[in-house]
Design an enzyme around this catalytic site. Structure first.
Site, short mmCIF file in Angstrom:
data_model
loop_
_atom_site.label_atom_id
_atom_site.label_comp_id
_atom_site.label_asym_id
_atom_site.label_seq_id
_atom_site.Cartn_x
_atom_site.Cartn_y
_atom_site.Cartn_z
CB CYS A 2 -0.94 0.09 1.20
SG CYS A 2 -2.07 -1.29 1.35
NE ARG A 27 5.10 1.22 -0.09
CZ ARG A 27 6.12 0.91 0.69
NH1 ARG A 27 7.34 1.00 0.24
NH2 ARG A 27 5.93 0.52 1.92
CD1 TRP A 74 -1.06 -6.52 -2.87
CD2 TRP A 74 -1.21 -7.00 -0.69
NE1 TRP A 74 -0.83 -7.87 -2.71
CE2 TRP A 74 -0.92 -8.19 -1.39
CE3 TRP A 74 -1.36 -7.05 0.69
CZ2 TRP A 74 -0.76 -9.40 -0.75
CZ3 TRP A 74 -1.20 -8.26 1.34
CH2 TRP A 74 -0.91 -9.43 0.61
CG ASN A 100 0.38 2.15 3.71
OD1 ASN A 100 -0.65 2.20 3.07
ND2 ASN A 100 1.55 2.62 3.28
N GLY A 101 -0.94 -0.88 6.83
CA GLY A 101 -0.76 -1.69 8.05
C GLY A 101 -2.03 -2.44 8.40
CD GLU A 483 15.37 -15.45 -6.46
OE1 GLU A 483 14.67 -15.84 -5.51
OE2 GLU A 483 15.20 -14.35 -7.01
CE LYS A 487 12.53 -13.27 -8.62
NZ LYS A 487 13.11 -12.63 -7.47
CD GLU A 490 8.56 -13.00 -7.60
OE1 GLU A 490 7.91 -12.52 -6.69
OE2 GLU A 490 9.80 -13.03 -7.61
CG HIS A 506 14.89 -40.09 -3.38
ND1 HIS A 506 15.14 -41.43 -3.14
CD2 HIS A 506 16.11 -39.49 -3.42
CE1 HIS A 506 16.45 -41.62 -3.02
NE2 HIS A 506 17.06 -40.45 -3.20
CE LYS A 603 10.91 -4.33 -4.40
NZ LYS A 603 11.51 -5.53 -5.02
#
Ligand code: F6R
Length: 608
Positions: A2, A27, A74, A100-101, A483, A487, A490, A506, A603
Site C-alpha cells: 500500500c 507497493r 493491496w 497502511n498496516g 530462486e 522468479k 511470480e 525419490h 512489494k
C-alpha cells in the site's frame, strides 16, 4: 505494501497525489483513491477499484483542493472494490484517512463504534480509524489530539495520513510499523510512505520514527510523540538521483534492475575489499574479531527471495568460514518459539527493511537477548534500525515487485561476511585472495551474461508455453533453482517447482514428461558427473532439458544450454542465477504479463 501520499501547499493537490501514487503503485495496485479539501474545506473523495490510471480517469475535472491525501491499496481486509478503497471517511464526511498496516483490534472497535451509532460502509479495518478520530475530533477540537486519542485505542501497525474538513490548513500523519516520510518543499509540504513519491518534488525529507506523529502545514511541520511530547527531527537529503526511480528507457523496471546489477555489485563491494590481508572490511557489523570468534552458528532469516539469498549466504559461510549456517523463512521462525542461543549470530535479510515477518523475527530474537545483524537495502528502514549492526547493500532503489538486483547484492554481502569470518577462522590468505579477485571479477561476468539476453529471450519464448517447469540443482545449485523457480512463477504465473537434483529420483521424477521441461543447474564443479547422470535420467523419460552451466553438456543430455562465465566455485551460484532472471522476465513478456506488478503481489509485505 500500500502506498500513501499527501500534499499541502498553494498548488492543486490532485496533480501531486496522482503522480505520487503512480510512483508508489508497485507497493499495491488493486484499488486507489484520493481525498482533497476544496474551497471552505469541503471534503471531496474519489476512489476506485483498479489501477491509479483508472483513478486518474475517474477524477472529475472540478476535483480541486490544496490539501489532500491519496492511497494505492493491496487488499488485506476486504476484497478490492470501490467501497474498500481508501480514503475512508466518517459519517459526517469531515475526516478522511489513508492507512497502511493492520489494525488488529478492528472488529472490537467496529462493534463499539457501531453501538455508538457509526455506520460502516466498507469491510476494511481502516474505516475504524476514520470513525474513531471523528468521535474524538468532536470532543477535543484539535485534529492532532483527536488522532493521538484514537491511536491510543488501536492495537496494530499503521502509517496514516488524516485530513479534517474543519481544519483544512493541516494534515496529521502517524507512524507505527509502517513508514511515513515528510518531504519539505518551498512553502509546500509533502508526505508519503516512500521517498519514491517525493524525489521529483524535493530531496529534503524527514523520516518519522515508530510511535511518532506530525502535524504538517504548508509552511512547516511539527513532530511529536503519542504523549504529545515534541521531538526534533532533522531533515536528511535523499541520496539517490531522481533517475534511479525511473525506468530510464527500459520497457520495465525489472529489466532495468536486472541490467543495473553490475553497478549494484560494484557499490555493494565498494570500499569493502582488503587485498593486502585478503579479507573484507565491514564497518557496520559492530563486532570485533574476538567477538566474531565466539560465534558457533549463523542463523539467517528472510522471506521469499531474501530467504533464498540467505540459503546462498549460509553455504558461503559454511564453505569459507566452516561455521554451521542455516537459512530459514522468517515467517516460520517467528511462530515456532525459537531457541535463541548466545553464541549464534542471527542475520536478518530484507531489501525493503520493512517486511513485517522479518521484523517480527528480529524483535523476537532481541527480546530473548540474541544478537542480530541486518543485511538490508533500505537505509534507515525499520529492520535496519532494529538490528545491532549490519551490512547495507547500496543496490539502489528496487521498484519492480520481483527482486533481482537486491537479491544479487545480498549474496555479495554474504560473500563479504563469509570472507571476513573465514579470514578470522581458518581460511588461508591464498583462498582469501582467490575470493577477493573472484568478487572483483563478478561485475564483468554479469555483463557478459547480460550480453546473452537475446539468446535467452528466444529460449524463454520456447519454454514459456508450458503449464509448468521443474528447476533442479545440487548443493550450491539448489538455492539457485529455488530462486529461479520463484522468479518464473511470480512474474509469468507458470507453475515452477524447485527440487534438489539428488531428490528427483525419490519422487518428482514421476512428473517428468515432454510437457514438463527441466531447468538444470550444472556448474562445472565436483558434482558435475552426478548432475549429468540426473540429466540422463530426465532424458530417458522424454523430459526436455535447459541446462545452465559452464559448458554445454552433450546434445543427448540437454536440448538447450546457457553457458555462463566460470567464477570461483563458491561464487558461481550468483552468476548461474542471472540467466534465470532473464528467462523469467522474457517468459513473462512473451505471455503478456504485467511484469512489474504481478497479480496478487506487492512489494514490501508489511502485514502478517
Ligand atoms: C521475490 C520477492 C519477495 C521478497 C520478499 C522479502 O521476488 O521480491 O519474495 O524477496 O517479500 O522482501 P524484503 O527483501 O523486502 O524483505
Amino acid at each position: 505494501m500500500c502506498g500513501i501520499v499527501a500534499y499541502i501547499g498553494p498548488k492543486d493537490a490532485t496533480t501531486f497525489l496522482l503522480e505520487g501514487l503512480q510512483r508508489l503503485e508497485y507497493r499495491g495496485y488493486d484499488s486507489a483513491g484520493i481525498a482533497v479539501l476544496g474551497k471552505g474545506g469541503a471534503l471531496k473523495v474519489c476512489k476506485t477499484k483498479g489501477r491509479v490510471a483508472d483513478l486518474a480517469a475517474a477524477v472529475p475535472a472540478r476535483f480541486k483542493g490544496t490539501t489532500g491525501i491519496g492511497h494505492t491499496r493491496w487488499a488485506t481486509h476486504g476484497v478490492p472494490s470501490d467501497a474498500n478503497a481508501h480514503p475512508h471517511t466518517d459519517n459526517a464526511d469531515r475526516i478522511a484517512v489513508v492507512h497502511n498496516g493492520i489494525i488488529e483490534n478492528a472488529d472490537e472497535l467496529r462493534a463499539r463504534l457501531t453501538a455508538e451509532g457509526a455506520v460502516f460502509t466498507s469491510e476494511t479495518d481502516t474505516e475504524v480509524l476514520a470513525h474513531l478520530i471523528s468521535a474524538h475530533a468532536a470532543k477535543d477540537g484539535e485534529l492532532e489530539d483527536a488522532v493521538r486519542a484514537a491511536l491510543k485505542l488501536v492495537v496494530g501497525t499503521y502509517g496514516i495520513a488524516v485530513v479534517d474538513s474543519a481544519q483544512p490548513d493541516r494534515i496529521v500523519v502517524a507512524r507505527n510499523g509502517s513508514p511515513i516520510v515528510l518531504g519539505i518543499g518551498e512553502k509546500e509540504m509533502f508526505a508519503a510512505s516512500d521517498v519514491a513519491a517525493l524525489v521529483r518534488y524535493t530531496r529534503q525529507v524527514v523520516h518519522l520514527e515508530d510511535g511518532e506523529l506530525a502535524t504538517v502545514r504548508a509552511d512547516g511541520f511539527r513532530t511529536f510523540t503519542e504523549d504529545a511530547r515534541t521531538v526534533t527531527r532533522q531533515p536528511s537529503t535523499v541520496d539517490w538521483e531522481v533517475g534511479s526511480y525511473d525506468t530510464a528507457g527500459y520497457e520495465h523496471y525489472l529489466l532495468k534492475e536486472i541490467h543495473e546489477q553490475p553497478a549494484a555489485v560494484e557499490r555493494t563491494l565498494s570500499g569493502r575489499l582488503d587485498e593486502r590481508f585478503a579479507t573484507a572490511h565491514l564497518g557496520g557489523l559492530n563486532l570485533d574479531a574476538r567477538e566474531l570468534r565466539e560465534i558457533r552458528r549463523v542463523k539467517i532469516l528472510g522471506c521469499g527471495s531474501a530467504y533464498y539469498a540467505g540459503e546462498m549466504g549460509a553455504q558461503l559461510i559454511e564453505e569459507l568460514a566452516r561455521i554451521p549456517a542455516h537459512s530459514e523463512p522468517a515467517s516460520e521462525f517467528r511462530y515456532r518459539n525459537p531457541v535463541i542461543e548466545a553464541d549464534t549470530l542471527y542475520v536478518a535479510v530484507s531489501q525493503s527493511g520493512e517486511t513485517y515477518d522479518t521484523l517480527a523475527a528480529v524483535q523476537e530474537i532481541k527480546r530473548k537477548g540474541g544478537r542480530v545483524l541486518g543485511v538490508v537495502n533500505t537505509v534507515g528502514s525499520a529492520i535496519a534500525r532494529e538490528c545491532d549492526g549490519g551490512i547495507y547493500l547500496h543496490a539502489g532503489p528496487e521498484i519492480s515487485v520481483a527482486s533481482t538486483k537486491a537479491f544479487t547484492s545480498t549474496v555479495i554481502a554474504f560473500a563479504l561476511l563469509a570472507l571476513h569470518f573465514g579470514r578470522i577462522h581458518d581460511l588461508s590468505p591464498a583462498d582469501g585472495r582467490r575470493i577477493v579477485s573472484g568478487l572483483k571479477a563478478l561485475p564483468g561476468h554479469i555483463r557478459e551474461i547480460l550480453g546473452q539476453e537475446e539468446q535467452i529471450a528466444e529460449l524463454a519464448a520456447k519454454y514459456a508455453d508450458n503449464a509448468g517447469m521443474m528447476f533442479i540443482g545440487r548443493v550450491r545449485g539448489y538455492p539457485v533453482a529455488r530462486e529461479g523457480a520463484q522468479k518464473l512463477k511470480e512474474i509469468s504465473y507458470v507453475h515452477a517447482e524447485a527440487y534438489p537434483a539428488s531428490e528427483l529420483k525419490h519422487g518428482p521424477l514421476a512428473l517428468i514428461s515432454p510437457e514438463l521441461p527441466t531447468v538444470a543447474l550444472v556448474p562445472d564443479d565436483e558434482l558435475l558427473d552426478k548432475n549429468l547422470t540426473t540429466l540422463g535420467e530426465i532424458k530417458a523419460r522424454s523430459g526436455r532439458v535447459l541446462a545452465i552451466g559452464h559448458r554445454a553438456p552433450e546434445a543427448k543430455l540437454a536440448d538447450h544450454c546457457i553457458v555462463v562465465p566460470k567464477s570461483e566455485p563458491e561464487l558461481d551460484p550468483l552468476l548461474l542465477n542471472i540467466p534465470l532472471q532473464l528467462l523469467a522476465y522474457h517468459a513473462a513478456v512473451a505471455l503478456g504479463r504485467d511484469v512489474d506488478k504481478p497479480r496478487n503481489l506487492a512489494k514490501s509485505v508489511t502485514v502478517e
